[in-house]
Design a protein around this motif. Sequence first.
Motif, PDB file in Angstrom:
ATOM      1  N   PRO A 153       0.814  -1.239   0.000  1.00 36.77           N
ATOM      2  CA  PRO A 153       0.000   0.000   0.000  1.00 36.77           C
ATOM      3  C   PRO A 153       0.832   1.266   0.000  1.00 36.77           C
ATOM      4  N   VAL A 154       2.046   1.226   0.578  1.00 33.39           N
ATOM      5  CA  VAL A 154       2.898   2.423   0.549  1.00 33.39           C
ATOM      6  C   VAL A 154       3.260   2.761  -0.895  1.00 33.39           C
ATOM      7  N   ASN A 155       3.607   1.767  -1.701  1.00 34.49           N
ATOM      8  CA  ASN A 155       3.957   2.036  -3.097  1.00 34.49           C
ATOM      9  C   ASN A 155       2.740   2.471  -3.904  1.00 34.49           C
ATOM     10  N   PHE A 156       1.572   1.916  -3.606  1.00 30.90           N
ATOM     11  CA  PHE A 156       0.358   2.398  -4.277  1.00 30.90           C
ATOM     12  C   PHE A 156       0.099   3.859  -3.914  1.00 30.90           C
ATOM     13  N   ALA A 157       0.293   4.213  -2.645  1.00 32.18           N
ATOM     14  CA  ALA A 157       0.103   5.598  -2.222  1.00 32.18           C
ATOM     15  C   ALA A 157       1.092   6.521  -2.925  1.00 32.18           C
ATOM     16  N   THR A 158       2.351   6.086  -3.032  1.00 31.00           N
ATOM     17  CA  THR A 158       3.362   6.888  -3.726  1.00 31.00           C
ATOM     18  C   THR A 158       2.994   7.088  -5.186  1.00 31.00           C
ATOM     19  N   SER A 159       2.490   6.033  -5.830  1.00 29.55           N
ATOM     20  CA  SER A 159       2.112   6.157  -7.243  1.00 29.55           C
ATOM     21  C   SER A 159       0.977   7.158  -7.426  1.00 29.55           C
ATOM     22  N   LEU A 160       0.055   7.220  -6.479  1.00 26.81           N
ATOM     23  CA  LEU A 160      -1.041   8.185  -6.566  1.00 26.81           C
ATOM     24  C   LEU A 160      -0.519   9.617  -6.509  1.00 26.81           C
ATOM     25  N   LEU A 161       0.502   9.859  -5.689  1.00 28.02           N
ATOM     26  CA  LEU A 161       1.054  11.206  -5.549  1.00 28.02           C
ATOM     27  C   LEU A 161       1.928  11.598  -6.731  1.00 28.02           C
ATOM     28  N   VAL A 162       2.527  10.607  -7.392  1.00 30.69           N
ATOM     29  CA  VAL A 162       3.417  10.893  -8.521  1.00 30.69           C
ATOM     30  C   VAL A 162       2.638  11.025  -9.815  1.00 30.69           C
ATOM     31  N   ASP A 163       1.567  10.266  -9.967  1.00 32.58           N
ATOM     32  CA  ASP A 163       0.855  10.127 -11.244  1.00 32.58           C
ATOM     33  C   ASP A 163       0.083  11.396 -11.599  1.00 32.58           C
ATOM     34  N   ARG A 164       0.707  12.200 -12.452  1.00 32.39           N
ATOM     35  CA  ARG A 164       0.068  13.406 -12.981  1.00 32.39           C
ATOM     36  C   ARG A 164       0.856  13.873 -14.192  1.00 32.39           C
ATOM     37  N   ALA A 165       0.342  14.852 -14.881  1.00 33.11           N
ATOM     38  CA  ALA A 165       1.006  15.374 -16.068  1.00 33.11           C
ATOM     39  C   ALA A 165       2.339  16.021 -15.684  1.00 33.11           C
ATOM     40  N   PRO A 166       3.306  16.043 -16.620  1.00 34.41           N
ATOM     41  CA  PRO A 166       4.632  16.594 -16.309  1.00 34.41           C
ATOM     42  C   PRO A 166       4.601  18.013 -15.763  1.00 34.41           C
ATOM     43  N   THR A 169       1.206  21.160 -11.277  1.00 30.62           N
ATOM     44  CA  THR A 169       1.864  21.701 -10.090  1.00 30.62           C
ATOM     45  C   THR A 169       1.500  20.947  -8.819  1.00 30.62           C
ATOM     46  N   ARG A 170       0.394  20.200  -8.854  1.00 27.68           N
ATOM     47  CA  ARG A 170      -0.029  19.487  -7.655  1.00 27.68           C
ATOM     48  C   ARG A 170      -0.849  18.266  -8.053  1.00 27.68           C
ATOM     49  N   PRO A 171      -0.870  17.235  -7.210  1.00 22.44           N
ATOM     50  CA  PRO A 171      -1.719  16.078  -7.489  1.00 22.44           C
ATOM     51  C   PRO A 171      -3.179  16.417  -7.275  1.00 22.44           C
ATOM     52  N   SER A 172      -4.050  15.576  -7.785  1.00 22.34           N
ATOM     53  CA  SER A 172      -5.473  15.816  -7.599  1.00 22.34           C
ATOM     54  C   SER A 172      -5.862  15.616  -6.136  1.00 22.34           C
ATOM     55  N   LYS A 173      -6.942  16.261  -5.739  1.00 17.63           N
ATOM     56  CA  LYS A 173      -7.415  16.136  -4.368  1.00 17.63           C
ATOM     57  C   LYS A 173      -7.747  14.680  -4.046  1.00 17.63           C
ATOM     58  N   LEU A 203       2.057  17.102   6.317  1.00 18.70           N
ATOM     59  CA  LEU A 203       2.568  18.454   6.525  1.00 18.70           C
ATOM     60  C   LEU A 203       2.878  19.130   5.195  1.00 18.70           C
ATOM     61  N   GLN A 204       3.517  18.402   4.294  1.00 19.04           N
ATOM     62  CA  GLN A 204       3.833  18.969   2.979  1.00 19.04           C
ATOM     63  C   GLN A 204       2.563  19.306   2.210  1.00 19.04           C
ATOM     64  N   CYS A 205       1.583  18.420   2.251  1.00 21.46           N
ATOM     65  CA  CYS A 205       0.335  18.670   1.529  1.00 21.46           C
ATOM     66  C   CYS A 205      -0.407  19.879   2.095  1.00 21.46           C
ATOM     67  N   LEU A 206      -0.326  20.065   3.397  1.00 21.16           N
ATOM     68  CA  LEU A 206      -0.969  21.236   4.005  1.00 21.16           C
ATOM     69  C   LEU A 206      -0.259  22.519   3.609  1.00 21.16           C
ATOM     70  N   ILE A 207       1.081  22.479   3.644  1.00 17.75           N
ATOM     71  CA  ILE A 207       1.851  23.670   3.270  1.00 17.75           C
ATOM     72  C   ILE A 207       1.617  24.022   1.806  1.00 17.75           C
ATOM     73  N   SER A 208       1.539  22.997   0.955  1.00 23.82           N
ATOM     74  CA  SER A 208       1.327  23.214  -0.488  1.00 23.82           C
ATOM     75  C   SER A 208      -0.133  23.460  -0.836  1.00 23.82           C
ATOM     76  N   ARG A 209      -0.999  23.384   0.163  1.00 25.23           N
ATOM     77  CA  ARG A 209      -2.439  23.582  -0.024  1.00 25.23           C
ATOM     78  C   ARG A 209      -3.038  22.560  -0.981  1.00 25.23           C
ATOM     79  N   ASN A 210      -2.503  21.346  -0.943  1.00 25.29           N
ATOM     80  CA  ASN A 210      -3.086  20.260  -1.720  1.00 25.29           C
ATOM     81  C   ASN A 210      -4.297  19.654  -1.011  1.00 25.29           C
TER      82      ASN A 210
END
Length: 527
Positions: A153-166, A169-173, A203-210
């Motif tokens: 599940p950690v790798n699935f979670a990482t893939s969700l955060l990485v998977d977006r267009a080049p 600026t931020r992943p989807s909500k 913490l990073q997601c809160l700071i980035s307002r994701n």
Amino acid sequence: MSTAQDGLIYAIGWAHVLLAPYTKVEESFNLHATHDVLMYGVQSPNLHNYDHFTFPGAVPRTFIGSVLLAWLSTSIIQLANWRRVLTGKANMQIIIRLVLAGANATALCFLRRAVSRRFGRLTGLFFTLFTCSQFHVPFWMGRTLPNMFALIPVNFATSLLVDRAPNATRPSKHSVEMAIALLTFTTVIFRAEVLLLLGPLVLQCLISRNITILNVIKIGALSGIASIVLTISVDSYFWNTFPIWPEFSGLYFNVYEGKSSEWGVSPPLAYFVTHLPKLCLSSLPLALVGITIDQRIRSLIFPSLLFLGLISCLGHKEWRFIVYIVPIFNVAAARAARWMVSRRKNSLFGRFLFLIVAGLLACNVLVTCLLTYASIHNYPGGEALALFHRLYPSTQTQPPLHVHISNLAAQTGASLFLQVNSSPHPPPSLFVSRPQMSEWKYDKTESLTLRNLTATHSITHLISETKPGTRMGADWKTVGSIDGFERWAIDWELIKARGKGASLDRLRNVLTMVTEKKLWILERRRL
């Protein structure tokens, strides 16, 4: 090309299972829990037969991963039996490990595809090459450590955060919420140290307002409560104790009571200077390059660096506690490798960078081959039990044997799956037909001296770590022995002889693996 890369990830994970099919003691809880679920089923009247009541361990562990693994493996075991490629419990161990390796490979493939979309196909290719050329993740992804269940599940979670267009600026909500839910689930059920990765990420997601703090509380509460209810319900049933939350019990035992220090205390920087370099190999220096050249990599790796700092505050340190961030460092290394090989090849600098990447990958492969070859010879307990069954085939005319398995043998591969001639035998739901087995006794009673073993006349054989000698007396005879890995040795004389006409064949023997006798199979002379 994409399918071939996925196939390579699966093939490497499965190859490590087949090359080293036996297991160590740290894998035993989930391995034996899966064995018991398959053999006895999950009905309440059968639970008293489960191995964990005899060998409970220092703290309870969750059954959720083992039940899921048994469920996923059942149809494959039935198919293998129907095709007559499955002859007994020993092969079932290989199947369940192949299934676990396949689940981890699936998560890595999702991450690879996300990397290709975010950073380009060439980066995805290098991610595959770095992942497959390393030792620890491919070798352990099919082993029933709690950390390997958590890695999925950690790798699935990482893939969700990485998977977006080049250029996004931020992943989807939705991706952020799903990643937080998955990491919360992993923390509550499988490994509590994942909380130290979840915290910096939130913490990073809160700071980035994701994501808003209100959504964090909502997602964390929903997934956390659901996970707690799940683990208490399932594990209270299997442990016959209510309520029981295994991962909280482990956290209380190891952190609050400080019992983890009894297993050893490492220096504060051990993760940075020892464990992470060992896990990543050549990915680590390239990851540092990736951090400097791409802001997206800096954003991705920031929570992992905070995680390393936080978990370094704990005295007891092991590589498996930080294995979750290895794929993230591989993403950073792959981005650096893409940048390096994309330089113009008609310049000396471009050719030099290309050779560096090729050389680092070659070093990975070389180190991994050496570590894998040594590991193949590092499971003498499994080898000893397999040899024992070859020496004494089960037949109807042979009286049942009673073999005592020493502590070293039990810790290095002599699992319940290898106790092929004793109950429980595979049920009809798994094996439609099976040959009738002798009811041997496999005894793992600890702290028995040679005198005790000799005095217990029902014991017919020993798998012993005590070297045969005069102390064995006339009661036992040696019928077999097992060598195990001891160390690597460098022949400095051959190195010195290079300038004196030494042949290439001789130079290949500069590095040799040294083995020593680890276990002996003994038979009682007077039965």
